[in-house]
Design a protein around this motif. Structure first.
Motif, short mmCIF file in Angstrom:
data_model
loop_
_atom_site.label_atom_id
_atom_site.label_comp_id
_atom_site.label_asym_id
_atom_site.label_seq_id
_atom_site.Cartn_x
_atom_site.Cartn_y
_atom_site.Cartn_z
N GLY A 54 -4.53 2.02 -2.04
CA GLY A 54 -3.22 1.77 -1.44
C GLY A 54 -3.19 2.38 -0.12
N ALA A 105 -2.76 0.08 3.18
CA ALA A 105 -1.48 0.69 4.19
C ALA A 105 -1.98 0.64 5.47
N ILE A 153 6.80 12.49 -2.49
CA ILE A 153 7.58 11.36 -2.87
C ILE A 153 6.93 10.49 -3.86
N PHE A 166 0.21 6.55 -10.65
CA PHE A 166 -0.99 5.90 -10.18
C PHE A 166 -2.33 6.53 -10.34
N ILE A 203 2.51 2.20 -3.19
CA ILE A 203 1.63 2.86 -4.34
C ILE A 203 1.62 4.34 -3.98
N LEU A 204 1.42 4.73 -2.48
CA LEU A 204 1.58 6.16 -2.08
C LEU A 204 2.88 6.64 -2.56
N PHE A 205 3.77 5.90 -2.77
CA PHE A 205 5.04 6.38 -2.93
C PHE A 205 5.33 6.32 -4.43
N ASN A 206 4.39 5.89 -5.18
CA ASN A 206 4.60 5.50 -6.69
C ASN A 206 5.87 4.98 -6.95
N ILE A 207 6.39 3.97 -6.37
CA ILE A 207 7.28 2.98 -6.81
C ILE A 207 7.17 2.26 -8.17
N GLY A 248 0.90 -1.21 -0.15
CA GLY A 248 -0.05 -0.13 -0.06
C GLY A 248 0.92 1.28 0.04
N PHE A 249 1.86 1.13 0.79
CA PHE A 249 2.88 2.47 0.95
C PHE A 249 3.44 2.49 -0.26
#
Lengths: 145, 262
Positions: free
Chosen positions: B123, B127, B77, B115, A17-21, A14-15
């Protein structure tokens, strides 16, 4: 333990996705986060200290990230940042606020200090692995040339 | 090289540095990238100084000085863009790309796909929800934390869109987080289902906690970039304070109105 692995895997996912890996790295980064959490919970039992446990957990994440970064040719940050997130002391922040509101300042100070120390432990572990990784990389480049 | 070419390289390195800095790269990475781009085209004397709010580059070539100052800020980020610029700078340094092509590459990186919003919100929910499970929550806590974190992420996307100051963003984020969690818990209590508020708040607070800022700031300080390190540290502390204020306000208000403890 297996449940913990799955939970921390999905949490890191989930994280991620938040950090756009980068999408190709998402699964591998999540494995790193789960690995860090497992090492953290084992050493929490072994050492009986949150700070020490966070340090070893972050060390595991760091080494995993350096190795994976080499294998898959991305900067190690892509693995380090989502991987260390489950270890970040968000709970400490919340408990400290709660204790301040309950006017239990001694407990608030205790929890707050621990939170700061955990943050320091995580970042020093990350720095340790990053600098070792960079040293090895430079050595390897010298030999290659 | 003539003046024009040097200016173009200067602008190119500024652009690469800007992308890195805005997407939350460490200071040393930004400086190394700028130096790499300048050095690879034969400019030996390139100096740059990077802080989280600006980039300063000065190069000397053939007795002439060229410099550029760029004011910017860390916006989010985004690790994919950092990885892309990293690959780009290596490719550029190997000398196979011209400056015009490099400019196009950077433009492609700036417009790289992200995304979608619903994916980000989902996401965030995943999380926060699974974090709650790690901290001893059960299935009820999981589903509540899932919903609460989705609310928090939704709000944080809106606040990025409207460019809210970061203090306000985190303060309001804390309020929304606590408020949503309290409403969910209390409305469930009417049906006789009781949930543990602590693990829910811890889980859904995690997407806002400045973990990355703390780690990056200490990384900067240890590698000798004291100015960047302390300013990032200040940012992390202020975010934590804002979150604490937000959560604390709602908690205190609840206790004052309904009495008892949480």
């Amino acid at each position: 333990m297996i449940l913990d692995f799955i939970f921390s895997f999905l949490c890191t996912f989930g994280f991620g996705i938040l950090f756009n890996i980068p999408r190709k790295q998402l699964v591998f980064a999540s494995i790193g986060g789960a690995l860090g959490w497992i090492v953290y919970s084992i050493s929490l039992v072994q050492f009986d200290s949150v700070v020490m446990a966070a340090f070893t957990g972050a060390l595991a994440v760091g080494f995993y990230s350096e190795i994976m970064a080499k294998e898959r040719r991305v900067p190690a940050t892509v693995y380090v940042i989502p991987g260390m997130i489950p270890l970040v002391p968000g709970y400490g922040l919340y408990y400290a606020i709660k204790k301040i509101i309950e006017a239990d300042y001694i407990m608030a100070m205790e929890v707050g200090t621990e939170t700061v120390l955990v943050a320091l432990a995580i970042s020093s572990a990350v720095i340790l692995t990053t600098s070792i990784g960079r040293k090895i990389k430079r050595k390897a480049e010298k030999i290659m040339n | 090289m003539n003046k024009n070419e040097i200016n173009r390289i200067l602008k190119l390195s500024r652009r690469a540095g800007k992308i890195l800095l805005e997407n939350g790269a460490e200071t040393y990475r930004v400086e190394e990238t700028i130096n790499l781009i300048c050095n690879s085209k034969g400019i030996e004397d390139a100096n740059c100084f990077v802080v989280p709010t600006g980039i300063f580059i000065n190069i000397e070539y053939d007795g002439e000085y060229y410099s550029i100052i760029h004011r910017t800020s860390i916006e989010r980020i985004d690790l994919e863009r950092i990885a892309m610029v990293n690959n780009f700078s290596r490719g550029f340094a190997s000398g196979s790309i011209t400056v015009t092509e490099a400019d196009k590459d950077l433009e492609r990186i700036e417009n790289a796909p992200e995304f979608k919003n619903w994916q980000i919100i989902l996401g965030g929910g995943v999380a926060g929800g699974f974090f709650t499970l790690l901290f001893g929550g059960g299935p009820i806590e999981f589903s509540l934390a899932f919903l609460t974190s989705m609310f928090v992420i939704m709000f944080s996307l809106i606040s990025i869109k409207y460019k809210l100051p970061f203090f306000m963003k985190n303060f309001t984020g804390g309020i929304i987080n606590m408020f949503a969690a309290l409403i969910f818990i209390k409305s469930l209590e009417c049906f006789g289902v009781y949930a543990d508020i602590d693990s829910i708040i811890i889980g859904s607070l995690m997407p806002l906690v400045p973990g990355v800022a703390i780690v990056n700031s200490i990384r900067d300080i240890i590698s000798g970039d004291f100015v960047s390190g302390t300013s990032r540290m200040m940012e992390a502390v202020l975010i934590a304070v804002a979150l604490a204020l937000g959560v604390g306000t709602v908690l205190q208000g609840y206790i004052m109105i309904f009495g008892g403890s949480i």
